[in-house]
Structure formats: C-alpha cells, structure tokens
Design an enzyme around this catalytic site. Structure first.
Site, PDB file in Angstrom:
ATOM      1  N   ALA A  61       0.870  -1.175   0.000  1.00  0.00           N
ATOM      2  CA  ALA A  61       0.000   0.000   0.000  1.00  0.00           C
ATOM      3  C   ALA A  61       0.906   1.225   0.000  1.00  0.00           C
ATOM      4  O   ALA A  61       2.095   1.125   0.351  1.00  0.00           O
ATOM      5  CB  ALA A  61      -0.864  -0.003   1.256  1.00  0.00           C
ATOM      6  N   GLY A 100       0.484  -5.162   0.730  1.00  0.00           N
ATOM      7  CA  GLY A 100      -0.684  -5.167  -0.154  1.00  0.00           C
ATOM      8  C   GLY A 100      -0.362  -5.759  -1.506  1.00  0.00           C
ATOM      9  O   GLY A 100      -1.240  -6.263  -2.197  1.00  0.00           O
ATOM     10  N   GLU A 103      -0.747  -9.372  -0.955  1.00  0.00           N
ATOM     11  CA  GLU A 103      -2.190  -9.605  -0.733  1.00  0.00           C
ATOM     12  C   GLU A 103      -2.949  -9.573  -2.054  1.00  0.00           C
ATOM     13  O   GLU A 103      -3.863 -10.365  -2.279  1.00  0.00           O
ATOM     14  CB  GLU A 103      -2.734  -8.566   0.239  1.00  0.00           C
ATOM     15  CG  GLU A 103      -2.221  -8.781   1.656  1.00  0.00           C
ATOM     16  CD  GLU A 103      -2.641  -7.679   2.589  1.00  0.00           C
ATOM     17  OE1 GLU A 103      -2.332  -6.501   2.311  1.00  0.00           O
ATOM     18  OE2 GLU A 103      -3.274  -7.982   3.609  1.00  0.00           O
ATOM     19  N   GLU A 123       4.105  -5.729   7.050  1.00  0.00           N
ATOM     20  CA  GLU A 123       3.324  -4.689   7.731  1.00  0.00           C
ATOM     21  C   GLU A 123       3.675  -4.556   9.204  1.00  0.00           C
ATOM     22  O   GLU A 123       3.649  -3.469   9.764  1.00  0.00           O
ATOM     23  CB  GLU A 123       1.831  -4.976   7.597  1.00  0.00           C
ATOM     24  CG  GLU A 123       1.274  -4.752   6.202  1.00  0.00           C
ATOM     25  CD  GLU A 123       1.392  -5.977   5.309  1.00  0.00           C
ATOM     26  OE1 GLU A 123       2.210  -6.879   5.596  1.00  0.00           O
ATOM     27  OE2 GLU A 123       0.668  -6.031   4.307  1.00  0.00           O
TER      28      GLU A 123
HETATM   29  N1  T1G Z   1       4.691   3.372   0.031  1.00  0.00           N
HETATM   30  C1  T1G Z   1       5.177   4.568  -0.353  1.00  0.00           C
HETATM   31  N2  T1G Z   1       6.460   4.790  -0.728  1.00  0.00           N
HETATM   32  C2  T1G Z   1       7.276   3.716  -0.710  1.00  0.00           C
HETATM   33  C3  T1G Z   1       6.851   2.428  -0.316  1.00  0.00           C
HETATM   34  C4  T1G Z   1       5.481   2.277   0.059  1.00  0.00           C
HETATM   35  N3  T1G Z   1       4.983   1.101   0.407  1.00  0.00           N
HETATM   36  N4  T1G Z   1       7.916   1.584  -0.400  1.00  0.00           N
HETATM   37  C5  T1G Z   1       8.955   2.307  -0.830  1.00  0.00           C
HETATM   38  N5  T1G Z   1       8.586   3.585  -1.013  1.00  0.00           N
HETATM   39  C6  T1G Z   1       9.427   4.679  -1.518  1.00  0.00           C
HETATM   40  C7  T1G Z   1      10.564   4.999  -0.561  1.00  0.00           C
HETATM   41  O1  T1G Z   1      10.126   5.927   0.410  1.00  0.00           O
HETATM   42  C8  T1G Z   1      11.579   5.610  -1.526  1.00  0.00           C
HETATM   43  O2  T1G Z   1      11.103   6.920  -1.816  1.00  0.00           O
HETATM   44  C9  T1G Z   1      11.401   4.789  -2.804  1.00  0.00           C
HETATM   45  O3  T1G Z   1      10.064   4.216  -2.699  1.00  0.00           O
HETATM   46  C10 T1G Z   1      12.406   3.675  -2.928  1.00  0.00           C
HETATM   47  O4  T1G Z   1      12.344   2.935  -1.701  1.00  0.00           O
HETATM   48  C11 T1G Z   1      -2.708  -2.942   3.057  1.00  0.00           C
HETATM   49  C12 T1G Z   1      -1.085  -1.797   4.822  1.00  0.00           C
HETATM   50  C13 T1G Z   1      10.236  -2.128  -1.655  1.00  0.00           C
HETATM   51  C14 T1G Z   1      12.119  -3.297  -0.497  1.00  0.00           C
HETATM   52  O5  T1G Z   1       6.416  -2.171   3.987  1.00  0.00           O
HETATM   53  O6  T1G Z   1      10.603  -2.324   1.981  1.00  0.00           O
HETATM   54  O7  T1G Z   1       0.917  -2.805   2.192  1.00  0.00           O
HETATM   55  O8  T1G Z   1      13.113   8.159  -0.979  1.00  0.00           O
HETATM   56  O9  T1G Z   1      14.691   3.460  -1.007  1.00  0.00           O
HETATM   57  O10 T1G Z   1      15.945   0.085  -1.057  1.00  0.00           O
HETATM   58  O11 T1G Z   1      -1.750  -4.775   4.099  1.00  0.00           O
HETATM   59  O12 T1G Z   1      11.129   0.268  -0.273  1.00  0.00           O
HETATM   60  O13 T1G Z   1      12.898   7.592  -3.425  1.00  0.00           O
HETATM   61  O14 T1G Z   1      11.383   9.324  -2.375  1.00  0.00           O
HETATM   62  O15 T1G Z   1      13.336   1.637   0.154  1.00  0.00           O
HETATM   63  O16 T1G Z   1      15.078  -0.593  -3.371  1.00  0.00           O
HETATM   64  C15 T1G Z   1       3.916  -2.768   3.073  1.00  0.00           C
HETATM   65  C16 T1G Z   1       8.191  -0.933   2.130  1.00  0.00           C
HETATM   66  C17 T1G Z   1       3.246  -1.426   3.104  1.00  0.00           C
HETATM   67  C18 T1G Z   1       7.452  -2.237   1.852  1.00  0.00           C
HETATM   68  C19 T1G Z   1      12.539  -1.327  -1.987  1.00  0.00           C
HETATM   69  N6  T1G Z   1       5.104  -2.682   2.254  1.00  0.00           N
HETATM   70  N7  T1G Z   1       9.233  -0.699   1.160  1.00  0.00           N
HETATM   71  O17 T1G Z   1      13.735  -0.998  -1.310  1.00  0.00           O
HETATM   72  O18 T1G Z   1      14.132   1.330  -2.239  1.00  0.00           O
HETATM   73  S1  T1G Z   1       1.840  -1.462   4.154  1.00  0.00           S
HETATM   74  C20 T1G Z   1       6.290  -2.354   2.797  1.00  0.00           C
HETATM   75  C21 T1G Z   1      10.387  -1.422   1.202  1.00  0.00           C
HETATM   76  C22 T1G Z   1       0.747  -2.443   3.327  1.00  0.00           C
HETATM   77  C23 T1G Z   1      -1.438  -3.659   3.309  1.00  0.00           C
HETATM   78  C24 T1G Z   1      -0.444  -2.887   4.116  1.00  0.00           C
HETATM   79  C25 T1G Z   1      11.431  -1.012   0.212  1.00  0.00           C
HETATM   80  C26 T1G Z   1      11.570  -1.958  -0.983  1.00  0.00           C
HETATM   81  P1  T1G Z   1      12.196   8.074  -2.174  1.00  0.00           P
HETATM   82  P2  T1G Z   1      13.694   2.367  -1.090  1.00  0.00           P
HETATM   83  P3  T1G Z   1      14.823  -0.069  -2.009  1.00  0.00           P
END
Ligand code: T1G
Length: 700
Positions: A61, A100, A103, A123
C-alpha cells in the site's frame, strides 16, 4: 495512467506502472478495478495476467496515504474483483511483492515469479498487520503455523522458498510476461479450476489449536517486540482464519488494521521508515553529483574499531589493508578479526567458505606507505588530536591524489584534522559505532571543505557496506554522543536527587531502550567517561557537577570488565545486581552536596532523561549540525537502540507535544539546572504550537 490494460491475443495483461515501487495508491486501486472489469467484459479475453512495470511488482500500500482518511475503493475491493473473476487471473511477480502487493497476488487464482523475486507481508515492521486479507489468505495457502511466523516477523521469502511453501505456483525462466501468458494459456487449455484462496482451509498441525500456536509464537517474540501491539494482533488475526468465517474475519482484520494505523507505535515506525530514506538526501549532493571509485581501502589502526571497520569492507569484497605501527599489534588486530568471523561461523550465520573469502580480502602492514594506493583511508587510532594530525599529515604525503582521507574520530574537530593536509576537500569523518562490524549507524561528518563528490562517495560506500549513513556537522560529540552526554548527565543528577541506578534503568528499559544508562555505562566501561571528564576539567561553577560517577571509578569499579561498576556482577554473567555499596555512596554524596533526596515517579525519571536528550537535539538542529530532526531520529534508532516504534527522540517529542517538553525543561532550568537551558528552537516551536516535523518540512 498508473494501471493499463493490453490484450495479447486472448490474454489481457493488466500492468501497474506507479514508480518507484508500484505502491497501491488510490489511483492504482481504481485502475485495477476498472481494468479487471473491462477484461471480464471482453468475450475475446480468456485469461488475465497482472504484472508490474519497472523494477518490481507491487511493494505494498502507499504508506504515505496512511495519514489520510481511507479512500475508496479499498484494497479489499480491488482484490475481490480478481478473486471473483470468472476467468483465470495469473499474477506475475518480479522484484518484490510485499504487503498489499502480496495480498493482491493472493487474491489472484495463480501466482508465477522470476527466480530473483521476493515476497512478504512486512506490515508488522510498520506497526500494522496485513490489512487486505493477508492474515486470512496466507494461512489458507501455507498453513497457520508458517503464516503466523511470516506475518509476525515480516520476513521476506525468496521465490524458491515461496514455491516450496505454496505461495507461488511456478517459477518463470526468461521473460516474465511471456512466461505468465503461457502459464495462463495452459490453464485455459487444461480447463484448470479457478483456485480461490479464500475457499481453502487454513491447516493446523496435528493436535494443535490456533490459540496455542499464537501463544507459543508470542512467547518466542515477546522480548524482541516488547512495547509493540502489532505482533500480538497479527497472531490473533491469523488465528481467526481458523475460528471465523472468511468475510467476518476479513472485517475484523480491517478493524484491527485501522486501530493499529491510528496508534502511536505505527506512526513511529512509519516515521522511522521515511526518516531513514530522507537522511540519504543531502544538501549539495544530487543524483548528478560525481563519485569516486573505491576499489581498495586502508584502515589505520588495527584495534577493536579498526578491525571492525575493516570487516565491513571485506564483507562486501573490497580488499582492505590493516595498518599498524608494530607487527604484534597488527597480529592482535587480525586475530580479533579472525575470532569475530569464527564466532559467526560457529553460530551458523556464515559459512566457512565465506569466512575464508572475507579473510582473503585482508592484508596487513606496519608502515603507512602501504596506504599509498588506497582509494579510501580510514584512520581509527586513539582519540588524540595530536596523533591524528600527525597521521593525516603523513597520509597527505603518501596517498595518491583523489584518495578519500577519513577519520573515525567520535568527537574531535574534522576541520582541524583536514587543515594539516593540502587536500582538505578530500577529508571527511566516518564515525562508526562499536562494534563497528555490527552497528548500522554511520555518522558522516561533513567538514567545512569536504567536496561534494567525497561526501557522495562516502554516503554510497556506507550503503554498500550495509550502514545507515547520516550526515552531521563538526561539533563536540557530533550529534549522537553530544545528545547522549546531556541524557547521561541528567541520569547522574537523578541519583543525587533521590533515584537509584536500578530505578532509572528500569524506567528507561520499559520505555523501550535496550538498557538504561547505568547498565550501558557498566557495559561500555566507566573509566572511558572518567578519562574524558578528567581531561576536560570541571565545568563553570554555576553548572551542576555530580561527583558520584568519578567516585565509582576511583573505587576501581569500572563496570563489567572489573566485575563491578554501578552494579556488581558474578563472574561470567552480565546480569547487573544492585549493590548496597553504591547506594551508600549515593546517599553520602547527596548529603555532602547538601541535596535533599526525594522519590521520583517513573514518568518524572523518564522526562528528565528524555527531555534532556530532546533539548540538546533542538540545539543541534538550530546550529545546523543535523539537517533534519528526523536525521537525529535515524541516528538514535540505528545507533543507540532508541525504539523505532517511537520513531526516535524528536518524533517522540512531537508525540508528547513540544509545549509539554518545553515547560518541563524550563522548570528544570528555572530550578537552577543551568544545563537545562531551553533550546530557543524548542521554545519557539512550542510557543507556535508546531512540531519538529513541521520544522523539517519548512527547512528541507
Ligand atoms: N509506500 C510509499 N512509498 C514507498 C513504499 C510504500 N509502500 N515503499 C517504498 N517507497 C518509496 C521509498 O520511500 C523511496 O522513496 C522509494 O520508494 C524507494 O524505496 C494494506 C497496509 C520495496 C524493499 O512495507 O521495503 O501494504 O526516498 O529506497 O531500497 O496490508 O522500499 O525515493 O522518495 O526503500 O530498493 C507494506 C516498504 C506497506 C514495503 C525497496 N510494504 N518498502 O527498497 O528502495 S503497508 C512495505 C520497502 C501495506 C497492506 C499494508 C522497500 C523496498 P524516495 P527504497 P529499495
């Protein structure tokens, strides 16, 4: 358009294209619903493939939307359009399918992936639980026990492990789109069933109930996740996959998700997530800034720090030369490195072969000239300015042009060190935290003359060696240690004023720190701080000074290493035991200082320590020694064990409210504690009803 539909013959390919990680923003959710409905309405389409454009499938998400009210369609709405589809829906995964994203994939009938893909439900690391069916569909695919472990840890699975677990159905060799379409065509040709995961049963191990599996898992993770509600909620929700019907459990999952999302712990963890990424953005350094190639590194000083620093480079295959002044010191340093690797191998966390590969990266020398061809030199000798200047002056004459000359100093003036060289633009501070091969934080000290490409190179090499780099300015103790002095000072005053070490340590531990200041002092060695205080001399008379810490050291009590410090220790056991001798010393010192001791509430102890930390952080921010309040948070969560679920000290201050912090600091100052003079920035923000986050937004 972040979601597009293109028919390849009878296969409809829906592509999510929302850089950088295809996060499931509202526009993406809308697009998923409309494209799926369009494909379903097209009689020429026999199957659907869902795929991500760019470097990854959907990484979750859009976390940035969490501070906004939930908007329609929800992710559950989007997912159910796939699941209810009358035509097979195949999810094609590359990069990561997380949160998500996974999911969404679980709502499809089948999942294929390339070998390098990773999947996970992280999450919980954001203080949440999977809020779009993950706690209900995953146990139906992999069983309750495995789902509980995966969801409460947030761990990622590589594609082959996901295949073994039943999360994906097939690993595609070659082009993912073509492979996924071929897989879909085969399903149609075989008349394969539409595998709706929601219709499966969540399997339990023989004789086990969901409740006792959840209890067992909670017991296993309790210490690591203390203070955080999300892990327990994750387990509860997975257990509902056994005891409740799918839709009711889905509804309950969403309720829990909203509760957690609104809570302080998730706010803190989401803040920490973005703060770490923001710290990588440095004024004057852009993606066009040059970098210098680092193919060979030299470390000056093979002590505990030098050896640990060297290991970071060897671990990523960069040849490193350890340089000492004498062979026996060099041998000792290399022996420490070997011992560290051997210990990791014996714990099964490193193969013997990998250890040998890493050791092969090492070379040793007993003259500085061995640094001549290094692209980066990191000095890690004793914390003495004269010695560092002597070394940098020699390195200036020895090292090749363009070599980066870094000091691992933890407090000294990097500009003063740079000034003894003819190349101050190539000089920088790289403050590693002990143990240097373990601690994630790297304070990068930007000198007045440090060149942008030197800074950029150092930031990049820091990430390459798996550190979290934060740029700080030149001042005494830089950011982390400077704030720590304010914090430990107040902890010391609390003893004189009425608390005991075990009271303070209990409160700080319960707050979420790995240990309190006195246990920490005993571990680090009390003689370290004692020497610094002796060198510095007493502060001005109007600044309070407590003699207790000095007396403890003068009693020969240096901490764990001497079997006694603030606490006493049993040989071979690090457990701190309160010592009546220390209590007597505290009472006598308080009497001698004419202090009337009184009881403290836990909250008063916490405020005294934490607000001192925050007040110093506000001064650092105003002086420009940290670019952001959130940078200070990254320093504390990665270098000092500050609980990430509180976001860091500055985020915690925002949660408490700056007016509360300011009034408490002012009260201590008005009560005669000169050290607690309120930071003008704290006073201003409090008066204006603003937060440190507001300050960051206005100044970056
Ligand atoms: N939402 C918004 N921005 C995100 C994002 C996300 N989920 N994930 C990464 N970014 C942005 C990050 O801030 C950065 O921005 C750029 O993307 C590159 O990220 C409903 C509620 C995927 C392994 O927890 O673990 O789904 O600094 O530097 O090292 O159940 O990003 O360039 O402006 O980290 O290659 C669950 C979180 C969300 C994954 C990539 N998902 N992200 O790593 O790049 S909650 C996560 C990561 C959810 C549902 C629930 C990592 C990555 P900027 P990065 P990276």
């Amino acid at each position: 358009m972040p979601v597009s539909l293109q028919n390849h013959g009878d296969i409809a390919v829906i592509t999510v294209d929302n850089p950088p990680v295809n996060a499931l923003s509202q526009a993406v959710r809308n697009g998923l619903v409309s494209c799926t409905q369009e494909a379903l309405a097209d009689d020429a389409v026999t199957a659907i493939v869902l795929i991500g454009a760019g470097r990854t499938f959907i990484a979750g998400a859009d976390i940035r939307e969490f501070n906004l009210p939930s908007a329609q369609p929800t992710l559950n709405d989007a997912i159910s359009t796939f699941e209810a589809s009358s035509k097979p829906v195949v999810c094609a995964i590359h990069g990561t399918a997380l949160g998500g994203g996974l999911e969404t994939a679980l709502g499809c009938h089948y999942r294929v992936a390339v070998a390098g893909a990773m999947v996970g439900l992280p999450e919980v690391k954001l203080g949440l639980l999977p809020g779009a069916g993950g706690t209900q569909r995953l146990p139906r695919l992999v069983g309750v026990e495995k789902a509980m472990k995966l969801i409460s840890s947030g761990d990622f699975l590589a594609a082959d492990k996901a295949l073994d677990a039943g999360i994906i159905d097939h690993i595609v060799d070659g082009d993912l789109t073509a492979g996924a379409m071929a897989f879909a065509r085969q399903l149609v040709a075989d008349g394969a069933p539409l595998k709706r995961v929601r219709d499966l049963q969540a399997a339990l191990p023989e004789g086990r109930s969901a409740a006792d599996l959840a209890a067992a898992e909670m017991k296993a993770i309790a210490r690591r996740t203390r203070g955080q509600p999300a892990p327990q909620k994750c387990l509860e929700s997975v257990a509902n996959a056994v005891t409740m019907d799918f839709d009711a459990a889905l509804q309950r999952e969403r309720e829990i998700f909203e509760e957690l999302k609104a809570g302080p712990e998730s706010q803190g963890l989401r803040h920490a997530f973005f703060a770490e990424r923001a710290a990588g953005k440095v004024p004057g350094v852009s993606k066009d800034t040059a970098t210098r190639e680092i193919k060979k590194v030299a470390i000056i000083g093979a002590g505990t720090m030098g050896g640990g620093i060297a290991m970071n480079f060897a671990n990523v295959g960069i040849p490193v030369t350890l340089i000492e002044t004498a062979q026996d010191a060099l041998d000792r340093g290399l022996a420490i490195v070997t011992k560290n690797y051997t210990a990791t191998v014996s714990k099964g966390r490193l193969s013997r072969e990998k250890m040998d590969q890493r050791m092969a990266m090492f070379s040793g020398a007993v003259e500085l000239s061995a640094a001549a061809d290094a692209d980066m030199v990191i000095e890690a000798v004793f914390e003495n300015m004269a010695l560092k200047k002597e070394i940098f002056s020699k390195l200036d004459a020895i090292c090749k042009p363009g070599a980066i000359l870094a000091s691992n100093t933890s407090t000294l003036d990097v500009d003063e060190i740079a000034a003894v060289t003819k190349r101050p633009q190539d000089v920088i501070g790289t403050h590693f935290f002990s143990p240097a091969n373990v601690m994630k934080l790297l304070e990068i000290v930007r000198g007045e003359k440090t060149a942008a490409d030197v800074l950029n190179t150092t930031m990049k090499i820091a990430k390459k060696i798996a550190k979290v780099p934060v740029v700080v300015g030149v001042c005494d103790g830089f950011v982390g240690n400077r704030m720590l002095h304010a914090y430990t000072r107040q902890a010391g005053f609390l003893l004189e004023d009425g608390a005991l070490p075990q009271d303070v340590d209990r409160v700080i531990y319960d707050f979420g720190m790995p240990m309190g200041p006195f246990t920490m002092g005993d571990m680090a060695g009390l003689d370290v701080g004692y020497r610094v205080r002796q060198e510095r001399g007493r502060p001005a008379a109007n600044y309070r000074y407590s003699e207790i810490a000095d007396k403890v050291v003068e009693m020969g009590r240096h901490g764990q290493k001497t079997g006694a410090g603030w606490y006493k220790y049993v040989a071979g056991d690090r457990t701190p035991h309160p010592d009546p001798e220390i209590e007597e010393l505290i009472l006598a010192s308080a009497a001698a200082a004419g202090v009337t001791r009184h009881d403290f509430s836990d909250d008063a102890i916490l405020q005294r320590c934490m607000f001192a930390l925050i007040n110093e952080g506000a001064k650092i921010l105003a002086e420009g020694k940290a670019y952001r309040a959130s940078d200070i948070d990254v320093i504390y969560t990665n270098g000092y064990g500050f609980p990430s679920f509180r976001g860091g000290p500055m985020n915690y201050a925002d949660q408490v409210g700056l007016e509360t912090v300011y009034q408490a600091v002012k009260e201590m100052f008005d009560g005669g504690d000169e050290w607690m003079d309120p930071a003008p920035l704290l006073a201003r923000l409090a008066t204006e009803g603003k937060t440190f986050a507001d300050w960051d937004a206005e100044n970056n």
